[in-house]
Enzyme design. Structure first.
Site, PDB file in Angstrom:
ATOM      1  N   SER A  17       0.848  -1.192   0.000  1.00 29.00           N
ATOM      2  CA  SER A  17       0.000   0.000   0.000  1.00 29.00           C
ATOM      3  C   SER A  17       0.880   1.237   0.000  1.00 29.00           C
ATOM      4  O   SER A  17       2.012   1.207   0.502  1.00 29.00           O
ATOM      5  CB  SER A  17      -0.905   0.017   1.243  1.00 29.00           C
ATOM      6  OG  SER A  17      -1.554   1.266   1.388  1.00 29.00           O
ATOM      7  N   TYR A  24      -1.189  -0.689  10.438  1.00 28.65           N
ATOM      8  CA  TYR A  24      -1.324  -1.042   9.023  1.00 28.65           C
ATOM      9  C   TYR A  24      -0.161  -0.490   8.203  1.00 28.65           C
ATOM     10  O   TYR A  24       0.448  -1.215   7.398  1.00 28.65           O
ATOM     11  CB  TYR A  24      -2.648  -0.487   8.509  1.00 28.65           C
ATOM     12  CG  TYR A  24      -2.952  -0.761   7.054  1.00 28.65           C
ATOM     13  CD1 TYR A  24      -3.487  -1.984   6.660  1.00 28.65           C
ATOM     14  CD2 TYR A  24      -2.726   0.211   6.080  1.00 28.65           C
ATOM     15  CE1 TYR A  24      -3.790  -2.237   5.328  1.00 28.65           C
ATOM     16  CE2 TYR A  24      -3.028  -0.029   4.754  1.00 28.65           C
ATOM     17  CZ  TYR A  24      -3.553  -1.250   4.381  1.00 28.65           C
ATOM     18  OH  TYR A  24      -3.846  -1.487   3.051  1.00 28.65           O
TER      19      TYR A  24
END
Length: 263
Positions: free
Chosen positions: A150, A163
């Protein structure tokens, strides 16, 4: 993004017909969209996740779809799943790691047990999968690994307290995998999406610039593979700005985060 006069870092794949693709985390979001896009291109697709009802719904009656539900955080289940697929298909052309967990939270809100679960799903499950799928690829001398990281792994931004670091680790892992495996004829793809409309991003309570659909994300990934890219990041109008942000001196970077990101 590759300059036109430079050779591709991976061997381009443009014809998916007959290719055997294993998608981990295929029950929703980008994984589900990729499964559907590849089935439309006549690939043989193994759909894996824990939610077998969703996998069956995506597979439908397509004869090229094979549902294999298992827990990707369990090494024993990885080993059994890999052995089952090798017995059925002889080899896997590409394994795509899409499983992920995300909880928007500031650093003072992090619960250690929940953080351990996030890291187990986002990072440890990839290592467990590699232990199962890499040896057959190395013996055969071909194959491919795609890791869904990501842009949250580019820089440390608020609300991605666990995350973001887990995705940063996947970026680093993908880079070293490429260095190790390219000379052994194994493709490695690093996928860094921006904001994509999924169950994970539905938890966000802030505006998400350049938000894309899972179908747009799947198309961008397949285009990147067809180009032979190593890093596949999208949408460019968003990700290129973050890449510039990434190289700023920390003094400037922190000032911009305080001015435009923190609320």
């Amino acid at each position: 993004m590759r300059l036109p006069f430079l050779p591709p870092l991976n061997r381009p794949i443009r014809d998916w017909s007959g290719q055997t693709i294993w998608i981990i985390g295929a029950s929703s979001g980008i994984g589900a969209a990729l499964a559907q896009a590849l089935l439309q291109r006549n690939a043989k697709v193994i759909l894996s996740a824990r939610r077998v009802d969703r996998l069956n719904a995506i597979a439908g009656t397509n004869p090229n779809a094979h549902v294999l539900s298992f827990d990707a955080t369990n090494q024993g289940e990885w080993n059994n799943a890999s052995a089952d697929l090798l017995a059925r298909f002889q080899y896997i052309d590409l394994v795509i790691f899409c499983a992920a967990k995300y909880q928007p939270e500031r650093s003072w809100d992090v619960d250690a047990n929940d953080a351990a679960t996030t890291i187990k799903i986002n990072l440890e499950s990839v290592y467990q999968g590699l232990q199962s799928v890499l040896p057959p690829m190395l013996r055969r001398g071909s194959g491919g690994i795609a890791i869904l990281a990501s842009v949250a792994g580019y820089v440390g931004l608020p609300n991605a307290s666990v995350y973001g670091p887990s995705k940063a680790a996947l970026i680093n892992l993908s880079e070293l995998l490429y260095s190790d495996l390219h000379k052994k004829n194994i493709n490695v793809y690093l996928v860094n999406p921006g904001f994509v409309q999924t169950e994970l991003t539905s938890k966000n309570d802030f505006d998400m610039p350049a938000l894309q659909t899972p179908e747009q994300a799947a198309q961008a990934i397949l285009e990147g593979i067809a180009n032979g890219d190593f890093e596949i990041h999208f949408p460019k109008r968003f990700t290129l700005g973050l890449k510039l942000f990434q190289i700023l001196p920390y003094r400037w970077r922190f000032a911009l985060i305080r001015r435009f990101v923190l609320v």
